[in-house]
Write a protein that holds these residues in place. Structure first.
Motif, PDB file in Angstrom:
ATOM      1  N   ILE A 122     -31.137  -1.849  22.238  1.00 30.02           N
ATOM      2  CA  ILE A 122     -31.266  -0.409  21.971  1.00 30.02           C
ATOM      3  C   ILE A 122     -29.893   0.246  22.106  1.00 30.02           C
ATOM      4  CG2 ILE A 122     -32.271   1.749  22.844  1.00 30.02           C
ATOM      5  CD1 ILE A 122     -34.713   0.070  23.764  1.00 30.02           C
ATOM      6  N   LEU A 123     -29.201  -0.065  23.195  1.00 29.43           N
ATOM      7  CA  LEU A 123     -27.874   0.527  23.413  1.00 29.43           C
ATOM      8  C   LEU A 123     -26.892   0.097  22.325  1.00 29.43           C
ATOM      9  CD1 LEU A 123     -27.693   0.051  27.276  1.00 29.43           C
ATOM     10  CD2 LEU A 123     -27.425   2.228  26.091  1.00 29.43           C
ATOM     11  N   GLY A 124     -26.896  -1.215  22.045  1.00 29.86           N
ATOM     12  CA  GLY A 124     -25.932  -1.741  21.073  1.00 29.86           C
ATOM     13  C   GLY A 124     -26.120  -1.151  19.687  1.00 29.86           C
ATOM     14  N   ALA A 125     -27.403  -1.031  19.291  1.00 29.16           N
ATOM     15  CA  ALA A 125     -27.660  -0.494  17.945  1.00 29.16           C
ATOM     16  C   ALA A 125     -27.380   1.007  17.912  1.00 29.16           C
ATOM     17  CB  ALA A 125     -29.109  -0.798  17.540  1.00 29.16           C
ATOM     18  N   CYS A 126     -27.803   1.725  18.947  1.00 30.47           N
ATOM     19  CA  CYS A 126     -27.620   3.191  18.940  1.00 30.47           C
ATOM     20  C   CYS A 126     -26.146   3.570  19.031  1.00 30.47           C
ATOM     21  CB  CYS A 126     -28.374   3.834  20.108  1.00 30.47           C
ATOM     22  SG  CYS A 126     -30.153   3.848  19.880  1.00 30.47           S
TER      23      CYS A 126
ATOM     24  N   LEU B 102     -29.034   8.267  23.613  1.00 32.80           N
ATOM     25  CA  LEU B 102     -30.400   7.908  24.012  1.00 32.80           C
ATOM     26  C   LEU B 102     -31.137   9.070  24.694  1.00 32.80           C
ATOM     27  CD1 LEU B 102     -29.500   5.091  23.225  1.00 32.80           C
ATOM     28  CD2 LEU B 102     -30.286   4.244  25.406  1.00 32.80           C
ATOM     29  N   THR B 103     -30.398   9.834  25.449  1.00 31.91           N
ATOM     30  CA  THR B 103     -31.020  10.935  26.203  1.00 31.91           C
ATOM     31  C   THR B 103     -31.819  11.832  25.253  1.00 31.91           C
ATOM     32  OG1 THR B 103     -28.797  11.023  27.134  1.00 31.91           O
ATOM     33  CG2 THR B 103     -30.455  12.532  28.088  1.00 31.91           C
ATOM     34  N   GLY B 104     -33.079  12.039  25.557  1.00 29.92           N
ATOM     35  CA  GLY B 104     -33.906  12.946  24.758  1.00 29.92           C
ATOM     36  C   GLY B 104     -34.439  12.322  23.475  1.00 29.92           C
ATOM     37  N   THR B 105     -34.085  11.061  23.224  1.00 25.38           N
ATOM     38  CA  THR B 105     -34.535  10.394  21.981  1.00 25.38           C
ATOM     39  C   THR B 105     -35.886   9.704  22.221  1.00 25.38           C
ATOM     40  OG1 THR B 105     -32.288  10.091  21.209  1.00 25.38           O
ATOM     41  CG2 THR B 105     -33.901   8.561  20.349  1.00 25.38           C
ATOM     42  N   LYS B 106     -36.729   9.731  21.188  1.00 28.24           N
ATOM     43  CA  LYS B 106     -38.056   9.127  21.341  1.00 28.24           C
ATOM     44  C   LYS B 106     -37.996   7.623  21.075  1.00 28.24           C
ATOM     45  CE  LYS B 106     -40.024  12.677  18.920  1.00 28.24           C
ATOM     46  NZ  LYS B 106     -41.037  13.216  18.027  1.00 28.24           N
TER      47      LYS B 106
ATOM     48  N   LYS C 240     -41.353  -2.851  31.061  1.00 25.62           N
ATOM     49  CA  LYS C 240     -40.064  -2.859  31.777  1.00 25.62           C
ATOM     50  C   LYS C 240     -38.994  -2.133  30.946  1.00 25.62           C
ATOM     51  CE  LYS C 240     -37.131  -3.907  34.927  1.00 25.62           C
ATOM     52  NZ  LYS C 240     -36.850  -4.735  36.062  1.00 25.62           N
ATOM     53  N   ILE C 241     -39.008  -2.358  29.635  1.00 25.44           N
ATOM     54  CA  ILE C 241     -38.052  -1.641  28.777  1.00 25.44           C
ATOM     55  C   ILE C 241     -38.321  -0.144  28.884  1.00 25.44           C
ATOM     56  CG2 ILE C 241     -37.398  -1.211  26.350  1.00 25.44           C
ATOM     57  CD1 ILE C 241     -37.778  -4.214  25.847  1.00 25.44           C
ATOM     58  N   ALA C 242     -39.614   0.232  28.891  1.00 21.36           N
ATOM     59  CA  ALA C 242     -39.976   1.646  28.982  1.00 21.36           C
ATOM     60  C   ALA C 242     -39.409   2.266  30.259  1.00 21.36           C
ATOM     61  CB  ALA C 242     -41.496   1.794  28.958  1.00 21.36           C
TER      62      ALA C 242
ATOM     63  N   SER D 143     -35.454   5.978  32.442  1.00 22.71           N
ATOM     64  CA  SER D 143     -34.392   6.369  33.380  1.00 22.71           C
ATOM     65  C   SER D 143     -33.133   6.809  32.628  1.00 22.71           C
ATOM     66  CB  SER D 143     -34.082   5.234  34.360  1.00 22.71           C
ATOM     67  OG  SER D 143     -33.302   4.251  33.717  1.00 22.71           O
ATOM     68  N   LEU D 144     -33.025   6.401  31.375  1.00 22.52           N
ATOM     69  CA  LEU D 144     -31.879   6.836  30.546  1.00 22.52           C
ATOM     70  C   LEU D 144     -32.211   8.124  29.790  1.00 22.52           C
ATOM     71  CD1 LEU D 144     -30.847   3.348  29.114  1.00 22.52           C
ATOM     72  CD2 LEU D 144     -29.574   4.701  30.773  1.00 22.52           C
ATOM     73  N   GLY D 145     -33.373   8.668  30.064  1.00 20.93           N
ATOM     74  CA  GLY D 145     -33.732   9.960  29.458  1.00 20.93           C
ATOM     75  C   GLY D 145     -34.489   9.853  28.153  1.00 20.93           C
ATOM     76  N   MET D 146     -34.947   8.635  27.802  1.00 23.87           N
ATOM     77  CA  MET D 146     -35.715   8.513  26.552  1.00 23.87           C
ATOM     78  C   MET D 146     -37.168   8.937  26.799  1.00 23.87           C
ATOM     79  SD  MET D 146     -34.177   5.056  24.795  1.00 23.87           S
ATOM     80  CE  MET D 146     -34.322   5.627  23.097  1.00 23.87           C
TER      81      MET D 146
END
Ligand code: GLV
Length: 317
Positions: A112-116, A143-147, A159-161, A166-169
């Motif tokens: 998720i981080l790498g692609a975003c 990521l913050t605020g992103t669905k 676990k991903i959720a 915690s990253l604000g998603m």
């Protein structure tokens, strides 16, 4: 002592454990066995400790010697094994759940981080040198605020959720059934795939590969995603129709993909290889020493339990 075939090399301590518990045929060269070779080598064996790189289809299973009573897969996924064919032959199939949840979820978050955050392009630029920082250089998606839409809210999805939250998603999910409040932890349930995809600014595919999920993400379902969505896959390549996904990347319907799994691994669709918006990894989900050790030990324990009790708590067929 029961005899087992271990189809791939394991970490040394796990091979020792296999040899302590069984007369084990090990694969010290880590050769990728053909189906024919697996059939030959399992002659006289009571069990097979298989891995996801072997396709144990009905034809192969039907040709296994009568003595084989269990196939213990060194993976949580078991899409490489024809469960019905095994059941018909009276062969138990087991997997290694739980022990790889954390490691796999870590890679799920990395995707998720790498692609975003355009990690592929960033790594390439840093390696080439000569890049020039500027206010709009390699701007990615925050990521913050992103669905985040999670397709398959099992242990790894949950676990991903948790980390993504915690990253604000903001977490949405689709599952066969709604989770209880504790497991859901504030995530929003969608009974239909379409409803989930329509909300998924970032999609994380975490469901098992099965007859029902093959090519679930295809030309039609991709269209339900918001324009510029990001798609990540930690589960199995079979769930995504690659040509449709690469087409969606090319026309910017999909902004980026983060992939750890592919159809026909390791020969992934060449459309991903040179795509600047594809953050791709070589199936690293469970690749940590702790996890690979725990998985192999569990795969061995599953066989021990099966021969001791006639059953196994991790039996999947
Ligand atoms: C890894 O992909 C597994 O299924 O264990």
């Amino acid at each position: 002592m029961k005899k087992i075939l271990v189809t791939r090399r394991l970490l040394r301590s796990c091979e020792d454990k296999a040899e302590t518990n069984f007369k084990a045929i090990l694969n010290s060269n880590d050769e990728l066995y053909s189906q024919k070779k697996i059939i030959e080598l399992s002659n006289g064996c009571d069990g097979i400790l298989s891995s996801l790189t072997e396709k144990l289809d009905s034809d192969t299973i039907n040709k296994l010697p009568e003595s084989v009573k269990i196939i213990s897969n060194f993976a949580v996924g078991f899409g490489n094994i024809d469960l019905d064919a095994a059941k018909k032959r009276g062969i138990a199939v087991t997997n290694t759940p739980d022990v790889l949840t954390d490691a796999t979820a870590e890679i799920g978050v990395l995707l998720i981080l790498g692609a975003c955050r355009r990690a592929s392009e960033g790594i390439e630029s840093a390696r080439q040198g000569g890049w020039k920082w500027s206010a709009d250089y390699l701007i990615g998606k925050q990521l913050t605020g992103t669905k985040l839409g999670i397709l398959g809210m099992g242990r790894i999805g949950q676990k991903i959720a948790k980390v993504a939250k915690s990253l604000g998603m903001i977490i949405h999910y689709h599952n066969r059934s709604k989770l209880n409040d504790e497991k859901e932890d504030g995530a929003i349930y969608h009974q239909n795939l379409r409803d989930l995809l329509e909300q998924s600014e970032v999609l994380s595919i975490c469901c098992p590969a099965s007859k029902e999920t093959i090519d679930l993400i295809n030309k039609d379902t991709i269209e339900y995603l918001p324009k510029g969505a990001i798609v990540t896959n930690i589960a199995r390549g079979d769930i995504v129709d690659d040509d449709a996904m690469i087409d969606a990347l090319n026309r910017r319907k999909v902004y980026a993909v983060g992939l750890d799994v592919y159809k026909n691994e390791p020969n992934l669709n060449s459309g991903y290889l040179n795509h600047k918006s594809a953050f791709i990894l070589p199936h690293l989900g469970s690749a940590t020493k702790e996890t690979r050790t725990a998985m192999a030990n569990l795969a061995i324990d599953n066989i021990v339990e099966f021969f001791d009790t006639g059953d196994c708590r991790n039996k999947v067929n």
